[in-house]
Write an enzyme that holds these catalytic residues in place. Structure first.
Site, PDB file in Angstrom:
ATOM      1  N   ASP A 249       2.056  -8.211-113.873  1.00 18.78           N
ATOM      2  CA  ASP A 249       0.711  -8.686-114.194  1.00 18.78           C
ATOM      3  C   ASP A 249       0.583  -8.584-115.710  1.00 18.78           C
ATOM      4  O   ASP A 249       0.627  -7.490-116.265  1.00 18.78           O
ATOM      5  CB  ASP A 249      -0.347  -7.805-113.518  1.00 18.78           C
ATOM      6  CG  ASP A 249      -0.307  -7.927-111.996  1.00 18.78           C
ATOM      7  OD1 ASP A 249       0.299  -8.884-111.497  1.00 18.78           O
ATOM      8  OD2 ASP A 249      -0.881  -7.065-111.316  1.00 18.78           O
ATOM      9  N   ASP A 411      -5.714 -13.911-102.725  1.00 17.98           N
ATOM     10  CA  ASP A 411      -6.319 -12.607-103.039  1.00 17.98           C
ATOM     11  C   ASP A 411      -7.420 -12.301-102.025  1.00 17.98           C
ATOM     12  O   ASP A 411      -8.613 -12.399-102.341  1.00 17.98           O
ATOM     13  CB  ASP A 411      -6.958 -12.646-104.442  1.00 17.98           C
ATOM     14  CG  ASP A 411      -5.929 -12.476-105.536  1.00 17.98           C
ATOM     15  OD1 ASP A 411      -5.050 -11.624-105.408  1.00 17.98           O
ATOM     16  OD2 ASP A 411      -6.028 -13.220-106.537  1.00 17.98           O
TER      17      ASP A 411
HETATM   18  O1  1PR Z   1      -6.627 -17.742-110.121  1.00 18.99           O
HETATM   19  O2  1PR Z   1      -4.714 -19.299-110.347  1.00 18.99           O
HETATM   20  O3  1PR Z   1      -5.757 -18.327-112.363  1.00 18.99           O
HETATM   21  O4  1PR Z   1      -4.416 -16.936-110.838  1.00 18.99           O
HETATM   22  C1  1PR Z   1      -4.715 -15.643-111.272  1.00 18.99           C
HETATM   23  C2  1PR Z   1      -3.645 -14.751-110.731  1.00 18.99           C
HETATM   24  O5  1PR Z   1      -3.774 -13.449-111.323  1.00 18.99           O
HETATM   25  C3  1PR Z   1      -3.740 -14.564-109.227  1.00 18.99           C
HETATM   26  O6  1PR Z   1      -2.448 -14.638-108.661  1.00 18.99           O
HETATM   27  C4  1PR Z   1      -4.319 -13.145-109.066  1.00 18.99           C
HETATM   28  O7  1PR Z   1      -3.762 -12.515-107.920  1.00 18.99           O
HETATM   29  C5  1PR Z   1      -3.849 -12.446-110.327  1.00 18.99           C
HETATM   30  N1  1PR Z   1      -4.780 -11.401-110.809  1.00 18.99           N
HETATM   31  C6  1PR Z   1      -5.932 -11.628-111.464  1.00 18.99           C
HETATM   32  N2  1PR Z   1      -6.497 -10.430-111.805  1.00 18.99           N
HETATM   33  C7  1PR Z   1      -5.680  -9.459-111.385  1.00 18.99           C
HETATM   34  C8  1PR Z   1      -5.857  -7.989-111.584  1.00 18.99           C
HETATM   35  O8  1PR Z   1      -5.127  -7.169-111.024  1.00 18.99           O
HETATM   36  N3  1PR Z   1      -6.839  -7.578-112.371  1.00 18.99           N
HETATM   37  N4  1PR Z   1      -3.565  -9.423-110.226  1.00 18.99           N
HETATM   38  C9  1PR Z   1      -4.587 -10.072-110.758  1.00 18.99           C
HETATM   39  C10 1PR Z   1      -3.282  -9.520-109.016  1.00 18.99           C
HETATM   40  C11 1PR Z   1      -1.997  -8.535-107.444  1.00 18.99           C
HETATM   41  C12 1PR Z   1      -0.566  -8.613-107.617  1.00 18.99           C
HETATM   42  C13 1PR Z   1       0.033  -7.218-107.621  1.00 18.99           C
HETATM   43  C14 1PR Z   1       0.393  -6.893-106.208  1.00 18.99           C
HETATM   44  C15 1PR Z   1       1.290  -5.702-106.059  1.00 18.99           C
HETATM   45  N5  1PR Z   1      -2.622  -8.364-108.697  1.00 18.99           N
HETATM   46  O9  1PR Z   1      -0.217  -9.283-108.743  1.00 18.99           O
HETATM   47  O10 1PR Z   1       1.076  -7.232-108.487  1.00 18.99           O
HETATM   48  O11 1PR Z   1      -0.795  -6.656-105.470  1.00 18.99           O
HETATM   49  O12 1PR Z   1       0.675  -4.584-106.547  1.00 18.99           O
HETATM   50  P1  1PR Z   1       1.155  -3.099-106.176  1.00 18.99           P
HETATM   51  O13 1PR Z   1       2.592  -3.188-105.764  1.00 18.99           O
HETATM   52  O14 1PR Z   1       1.011  -2.300-107.442  1.00 18.99           O
HETATM   53  O15 1PR Z   1       0.273  -2.640-105.077  1.00 18.99           O
HETATM   54  P2  1PR Z   1      -5.446 -18.125-110.948  1.00 18.99           P
END
Ligand code: 1PR
Length: 562
Positions: A249, A411
Site C-alpha cells: 500500500d 473493499d
Molecule cells: O478505489 O480504484 O482508486 O483504488 C484504491 C485502492 O486502494 C483499493 O484497492 C483499496 O483497497 C486501496 N486502499 C485505499 N485506502 C487504503 C487504506 O488502507 N487506507 N488499502 C487501501 C487497502 C487493503 C489491502 C491490504 C490487505 C492485506 N488495503 O491493500 O494490503 O488487506 O492487509 P493485511 O495483510 O495487512 O491484513 P481505487
C-alpha cells in the site's frame, strides 16, 4: 550478439521482456518496419492481447509475410504466448482470422466446466522430448526448461496435445484434466505458451538459453537420433500452484516521498494521515521492498496507491516511476491499483481510464486493479437492467488488453442483520461470527474511496456484475479483517468463490503461516495476499511457502540460479 529484434505492436507490457533481456546482458532492437524483420538474426515475438487483433496487426503492418520468410530462412525465432499461438492455423478465439499456418492445428478455449478460466498462475512444463544430453549437474537440458521448474501462464486458449504434431512439441502442461502444448521447438522455431519474462529465474534461464544458442537449433545441438519422444503423463490432478502475493500500500509521506505503509486497521483511512508519532509509517521504499519480495519468492507483487481518491494529473502519476524501476529487477507479474478511472488534468484535459491503464502497462504493469470505479460501474449496470454499456473502464480495458489484465479490488465490510428479511435487496449469509448484538446474519457492503464511503451494493452483486463486464480476477479484501492478523474471512471468500468462475485472491487478515494453510484448505481460492506481516518482517514469504509445502499444498519453489 547483434541482430536481436523484438516484434511488438503496442498491445501490452513488453517492458518486462526488454528488461529481462537487458538483465541477461543483451540489447534488443524494436522492429519498426517490415524490412527490419529480414535484417534480424534472432527475433522474439511476445504476442499480447487477443489472437485476432495480434494477427490483424501483423497483416495491417505488413509484417506477416516477412515473418514467414524469416522463419523459413531458418533464423532463430521465439514466440511467447499469442506469439506461439500465431504459428498455428487459427484460433477459436477469432475463428474468421487465419494464423501464420506454420504448425498444423487450432488454438482452443479451455473447458470451463471443471476449472477456472483464464489459466492464470504457475504451472509445470513437462518435456516430452528427452535428450540424451546432461549438463554438469546431470540434468537434462531442454531449451533451458528444467524438470521440476514452474512457469507463469496467463491465457484462456491453448493448443491441445496432439500426437500428429509430436515432432513440434517440446513440453506439455496439464490444467484440470486437459493436456495442452506449453512449448514448441523444431529446428529454428521455439515458442512458449507461458511468459518466461514473468517466470522468475526459471523464465530467465529459458531466455538465456535462447539468447546464447547458436546455429539452427535452439536446443543444445544434438543429433536427432538422441531425442526420445515420450507421451505426456496424465496425472489425476493438475500441478497448478497456489500463489502468494505481497501487497504494497503506497502513499506520499509528509516529505513528498512515496512510502509503503500499513495501517493497523481500516479506520486509519478516516484520519488525515496514517501516522505514528506524527509521521507516516514508512515500511520501506516501494521499489526496494518489491525487489526484496521477489528475492524471497513472492509469486506476484501488487502496488496499491491508497491516496488515489485525490485527483492526480496523468503527467504526475507517482506510480509510473515505481513500476518502471521495479520491472527492471522483478520478474514476476506486477499489478497496480488506485486511481484507475477517467482523469481530468488541471488544464481540463480528459484522459479515459483506458489511457491511464495504458500508461501503466507501458511502464511495466501486467494487470490493473480497479476499486471505486468498479462499484460506480456496477451501480449503473444494475440500474440499466444489466445492459452492458461497453464504455466502462472494465469493459474498455478488458477489450484492449484482455480480461486477465483487469482485477477488481473489492473493499467490503460486514453489515449485521437479524434476518435475511431485513435486507431483501442484498445477498445475506448466515455467519458463525454473530454481530455485536448477536445478529446471526450479515451482508457485505461494498465501499469506495478506500473504505471511506459505503454504497448500496453487496459483494455478490459487485463480483457477478464485474465478471459479466469482462473482469479477469477478484482481489477480495475485507475491511473487518484488514490489519487484524486474525486470519482471512473464510465465509466471505467461500461465498464469492461460489458466485464467480474467475480467479479469486484472498486478502486481509493474514497473521501467521497457518492462516495461509487454512485459506487454501478451506476455500478454493487461487491466491492469498498479505501486506502487514511481510512488511513488518514478522514472517518471511519463504516460511509461509515452507509451511504450505509441509502440508502438501502446491506452491512455487524458486531456484535462483541462472
Ligand atoms: O478505489 O480504484 O482508486 O483504488 C484504491 C485502492 O486502494 C483499493 O484497492 C483499496 O483497497 C486501496 N486502499 C485505499 N485506502 C487504503 C487504506 O488502507 N487506507 N488499502 C487501501 C487497502 C487493503 C489491502 C491490504 C490487505 C492485506 N488495503 O491493500 O494490503 O488487506 O492487509 P493485511 O495483510 O495487512 O491484513 P481505487
Amino acid at each position: 550478439m547483434g541482430g536481436l529484434y523484438l516484434l511488438d505492436y503496442g498491445a501490452g507490457n513488453v517492458r518486462s521482456l526488454v528488461n529481462a533481456v537487458n538483465k541477461l546482458g543483451y540489447e534488443i532492437e524494436w522492429i519498426k518496419e517490415p524490412g527490419d524483420i529480414l535484417k534480424a538474426e534472432k527475433l522474439i515475438f511476445p504476442g499480447v492481447g487477443a489472437f485476432g487483433s495480434a494477427m490483424q496487426l501483423l497483416v495491417e503492418k505488413n509484417y506477416a509475410e516477412p515473418l514467414k520468410q524469416f522463419i523459413a530462412s531458418r533464423k532463430q525465432f521465439m514466440g511467447i504466448c499469442v506469439g506461439l499461438q500465431a504459428l498455428f492455423e487459427g484460433s477459436e478465439e477469432n475463428p474468421n482470422i487465419s494464423g501464420l499456418g506454420i504448425i498444423p492445428g487450432t488454438v482452443k478455449l479451455f473447458n470451463k466446466d471443471d476449472k477456472v478460466v483464464p489459466h492464470m498462475g504457475w504451472n509445470e512444463a513437462n518435456c516430452i522430448k528427452e535428450i540424451k544430453y546432461k549438463n554438469e549437474l546431470g540434468q537434462d537440458i531442454h531449451c533451458g526448461i528444467k524438470p521440476g521448474s514452474v512457469y507463469y501462464f496467463v491465457h484462456s486458449y491453448a493448443v491441445p496435445y496432439n500426437e500428429k504434431i509430436k515432432e513440434w512439441i517440446l513440453s506439455t502442461t496439464q490444467y484440470g484434466d486437459e493436456i495442452f502444448i506449453s512449448s514448441i521447438q523444431k529446428d529454428n522455431v521455439f515458442g512458449t505458451q507461458f511468459h518466461p519474462e514473468k517466470s522468475g529465474y526459471a523464465g530467465l534461464r529459458i531466455l538465456k538459453s535462447f539468447l546464447e544458442s547458436s546455429g539452427n537449433n535452439n536446443l543444445v545441438v544434438v543429433d536427432d537420433k538422441k531425442i526420445i519422444m515420450k507421451n505426456p503423463t496424465i496425472l489425476p490432478k493438475d500441478r497448478f500452484r497456489k500463489r502468494i502475493i505481497a501487497c504494497l500500500d503506497v502513499r506520499t509521506n509528509d516529505h513528498g516521498d512515496l512510502v509503503v505503509t500499513k495501517g493497523d486497521q481500516y479506520d486509519v483511512r478516516e484520519r488525515t494521515t496514517d501516522i505514528t508519532n506524527g509521521q507516516v509509517r514508512n515500511l520501506g521504499k516501494p521499489v526496494d521492498l518489491a525487489r526484496r519480495y521477489f528475492d524471497e519468492g513472492a509469486d506476484e507483487i501488487t502496488f496499491l496507491n491508497i491516496t488515489s481518491f485525490r485527483n492526480c494529473p496523468l503527467v504526475d502519476l507517482p506510480m509510473l516511476e515505481i513500476l518502471k524501476r521495479t520491472s527492471e529487477t522483478v520478474f514476476v507479474p506486477l499489478t497496480i491499483g488506485g486511481g484507475i478511472r477517467d482523469i481530468i488534468d488541471p488544464d481540463g484535459k480528459f484522459h479515459s481510464a483506458l489511457e491511464v491503464a495504458g500508461e501503466y502497462f507501458r511502464s511495466g504493469a501486467d494487470k490493473v486493479s480497479i476499486g471505486s470505479d468498479a462499484v460506480y460501474a456496477v451501480e449503473n449496470y444494475l440500474a440499466n437492467n444489466k445492459i452492458l454499456s461497453g464504455r466502462t473502464a472494465i469493459e474498455t480495458i478488458a477489450h484492449a488488453y484482455g480480461s486477465q489484465a483487469v482485477v477488481i479490488s473489492v473493499d467490503p465490510k460486514r453489515i449485521y442483520v437479524n434476518s435475511p428479511d431485513d435486507e431483501p435487496n442484498h445477498h445475506v449469509i448466515k455467519t458463525s461470527y454473530p454481530g455485536p448484538n448477536g445478529e446471526p446474519w450479515c451482508w457485505y457492503q461494498c465501499t469506495v474511496k478506500g473504505g471511506r464511503e459505503g454504497r448500496d451494493i453487496d459483494v455478490h452483486q459487485l463480483v457477478t456484475s464485474c465478471e459479466a463486464m469482462g473482469a479477469g480476477e477478484i482481489l477480495l479484501n475485507c475491511m473487518d479483517k484488514d490489519g487484524t492478523n486474525s486470519g482471512y474471512d473464510l465465509e466471505l471468500i467461500n461465498d464469492v468463490k461460489k458466485a464467480v468462475r474467475i480467479p479469486v485472491i484472498a486478502s486481509s487478515g493474514a497473521g501467521k503461516e497457518d492462516h495461509f494453510a487454512e485459506v487454501f484448505a478451506k476455500t478454493n481460492v487461487e491466491a492469498a495476499l498479505a501486506a502487514g506481516i511481510f512488511h513488518r518482517r514478522e514472517i518471511p514469504i519463504k516460511h509461509v511457502k515452507n509451511y504450505l509445502k509441509e502440508r502438501y499444498i502446491l506452491i512455487r519453489d524458486e531456484d535462483p540460479s541462472l
